[in-house]
Enzyme design. Structure first.
Site, PDB file in Angstrom:
ATOM      1  N   ASN A  96      -7.308   4.317   9.252  1.00 29.34           N
ATOM      2  CA  ASN A  96      -6.771   2.706  10.229  1.00 29.34           C
ATOM      3  C   ASN A  96      -6.620   2.495  11.236  1.00 29.34           C
ATOM      4  OD1 ASN A  96      -4.399   5.115   9.196  1.00 29.34           O
ATOM      5  ND2 ASN A  96      -3.252   3.851  10.345  1.00 29.34           N
ATOM      6  N   GLY A 135       0.474  -1.288  -0.053  1.00 29.10           N
ATOM      7  CA  GLY A 135       0.279  -0.002  -0.205  1.00 29.10           C
ATOM      8  C   GLY A 135       0.849   1.554   0.055  1.00 29.10           C
ATOM      9  N   SER A 136       2.048   1.522   0.380  1.00 30.13           N
ATOM     10  CA  SER A 136       2.695   2.645   0.743  1.00 30.13           C
ATOM     11  C   SER A 136       3.301   2.686  -0.095  1.00 30.13           C
ATOM     12  CB  SER A 136       3.995   2.487   2.325  1.00 30.13           C
ATOM     13  OG  SER A 136       3.383   2.223   2.976  1.00 30.13           O
ATOM     14  N   CYS A 173       6.329   4.762  20.383  1.00 31.61           N
ATOM     15  CA  CYS A 173       8.073   5.605  20.971  1.00 31.61           C
ATOM     16  C   CYS A 173       8.911   5.623  19.743  1.00 31.61           C
ATOM     17  CB  CYS A 173       8.872   4.452  22.015  1.00 31.61           C
ATOM     18  SG  CYS A 173       9.650   5.006  22.693  1.00 31.61           S
ATOM     19  N   SER A 231      -3.345  -3.670   0.310  1.00 34.91           N
ATOM     20  CA  SER A 231      -1.948  -4.222   0.847  1.00 34.91           C
ATOM     21  C   SER A 231      -2.375  -5.014   0.446  1.00 34.91           C
ATOM     22  CB  SER A 231      -1.441  -3.318   1.829  1.00 34.91           C
ATOM     23  OG  SER A 231      -0.270  -3.669   2.106  1.00 34.91           O
ATOM     24  N   GLY A 232      -1.491  -6.196   0.804  1.00 37.87           N
ATOM     25  CA  GLY A 232      -2.589  -7.559   0.779  1.00 37.87           C
ATOM     26  C   GLY A 232      -2.465  -8.255   1.979  1.00 37.87           C
ATOM     27  N   HIS A 233      -1.500  -7.567   2.731  1.00 39.42           N
ATOM     28  CA  HIS A 233      -0.958  -8.547   4.234  1.00 39.42           C
ATOM     29  C   HIS A 233      -2.143  -8.095   5.463  1.00 39.42           C
ATOM     30  CE1 HIS A 233       1.035  -4.976   6.417  1.00 39.42           C
ATOM     31  NE2 HIS A 233       0.765  -4.769   5.809  1.00 39.42           N
TER      32      HIS A 233
END
Length: 408
Positions: A154, A73-74, A328, A202-204
């Site tokens: 998201n 996706g990115s 963080c 995105s597939g994951h």
């Protein structure tokens, strides 16, 4: 470690499903040819890639030639935004419209374009994390090159009125891109009916492997290359195709989108059971985002007087995988930009928890999550001097209490 294990971070990633893995296996072992090769092994691989393209296109109401495989996706976001901006920027269109709470793949791309001389309008999203078509219409200018707005957030799961936003863009003759990484498999999507010009996925997130996704580009939309060096993907994206991942992606898309309404109904019931249980059992808490217009499996809550990382670690010790609205980075704690965009103060945004549930979660799992969250929050607060200050009404803390439910 706890014996019980509940994975409630499906918005971060998912496991490869057995059906996807089995479909991938031949292309990891025997049918390993390069799709660009002309001998039989290569032709078989090439045919598998094109078959996957056809299957994916059919699910989303697209044409096979409109699907371009990417590393995720990115990359798809970067490609759609950067390439469109540079192409239209040469024609004097150097303005982009997006929202304040997009994924960083969009926000950081926009920031880089600003550094290069583009202007970006970041639409505010309000307390529930939503933008309206009217906001988009008001933001579009004569020099607007692109509007890019995520399909579903998201972190807080808010679902945007994508069809209406696309309609506004087309009325003003502006291209529209949507990051649909969180929406695919959770919301029915027909790119033609919705009027989407470009869409990233995105597939994951849907039980395919990491490192595979696609960019949908409507016929007639010119999109310059992001990667040069070969003739793959109809000369637009160089690099030998990841055949096993592409084949697996097709199966994952089909499985994820097979019966979305039934899946939504079942998951929403457990989601609401968790939300109500936590709201009833813990004080000084808030649900972030819309109660109704959100992804079926998304739960995002903030607990005043609780540090997000402590909450995650203690949930992990109790066998629950989740994520926080804070991260963080370089040794300093930064609240989620998504939660800050809702108008929350840092002190509330820091104590965030995102649970993203999916099959095969059960009602019993949901009850265990509620029981454990309540126990963990109480434990963390019992050790917190800040929580004592809040309960005792220390000056300044009263400003935080207006964002959460009453203290119990």
């Amino acid at each position: 470690m706890a014996e019980r294990f509940i994975y409630a971070d499906n918005s971060a990633t998912t496991n490869i499903s057995e059906s996807v893995l089995q479909e991938m296996m031949p292309y990891l072992t025997s049918s390993y040819g390069n799709p660009s090769s002309i001998y039989r092994l290569g032709r078989e691989a090439g045919a598998a890639v094109e078959n996957a393209r056809e299957r994916i296109a059919a699910v989303f109401g697209a044409k096979p030639k409109e699907i371009y495989f990417t590393a995720g996706g990115s990359e798809a976001d970067n490609w759609a935004i950067s390439s469109t901006a540079h192409r239209l920027g040469e024609k004097g269109k150097k303005h982009i419209v997006t929202t304040a709470f997009e994924h960083h793949a969009v926000l950081h791309t926009c920031k880089e374009l600003e550094r290069q001389g583009f202007e970006v309008t970041y639409l505010p999203v309000g307390e529930e994390g939503r933008v309206t078509p009217q906001q988009v219409s008001d933001a579009i200018r004569e020099d607007t090159a692109l509007v890019t707005i995520m399909f579903a957030n998201n972190e807080i799961g808010t679902i945007m009125p994508i069809g209406d936003i696309a309609r506004v863009c087309h009325e003003k003759k502006v291209l529209f891109h949507t990051d649909a990484v969180q929406a695919v498999g959770n919301v029915p999507i027909n790119v033609d009916e919705l009027g989407i010009d470009m869409m990233s996925m995105s597939g994951h997130k849907i039980h395919a492997q990491k490192g595979i996704g696609f960019l949908y580009v409507r016929t007639g939309v010119a999109l310059p290359n992001l990667i040069f060096g070969g003739a793959q993907e109809r000369n637009r994206r160089a690099g030998t195709e990841n055949v096993p991942a592409i084949v697996g992606l097709a199966r994952a898309v089909e499985d994820a989108c097979a019966d979305i309404p039934a899946k939504q109904q079942r998951i929403m019931k457990i989601r609401d059971r968790i939300i109500d249980g936590i709201l009833d059992g813990v004080g000084a808490v808030r649900l972030n985002g819309s109660r109704t217009d959100r992804l079926a499996g998304n739960i995002n809550m903030s607990f005043l007087g609780v540090e997000g990382e402590s909450l995650l670690l203690m949930l992990d010790l109790n066998g629950i995988c989740a994520s926080s609205g804070s991260a963080c980075t370089s040794g300093s704690l930064d609240p989620s930009h998504v939660l800050l965009s809702l108008g929350l103060p840092h002190e509330v945004a820091h104590g965030s928890l995102r649970l993203s549930i999916a099959d095969p979660i059960t009602e019993e799992d949901g009850d265990y999550i509620v029981e454990t969250v309540i126990k963990v929050v109480d434990r963390i607060r019992s050790m917190s001097p800040l929580w004592e200050d809040i309960k005792n009404g220390k000056p300044g803390t009263e400003n935080w209490l207006k964002y959460v439910s009453p203290i119990k």
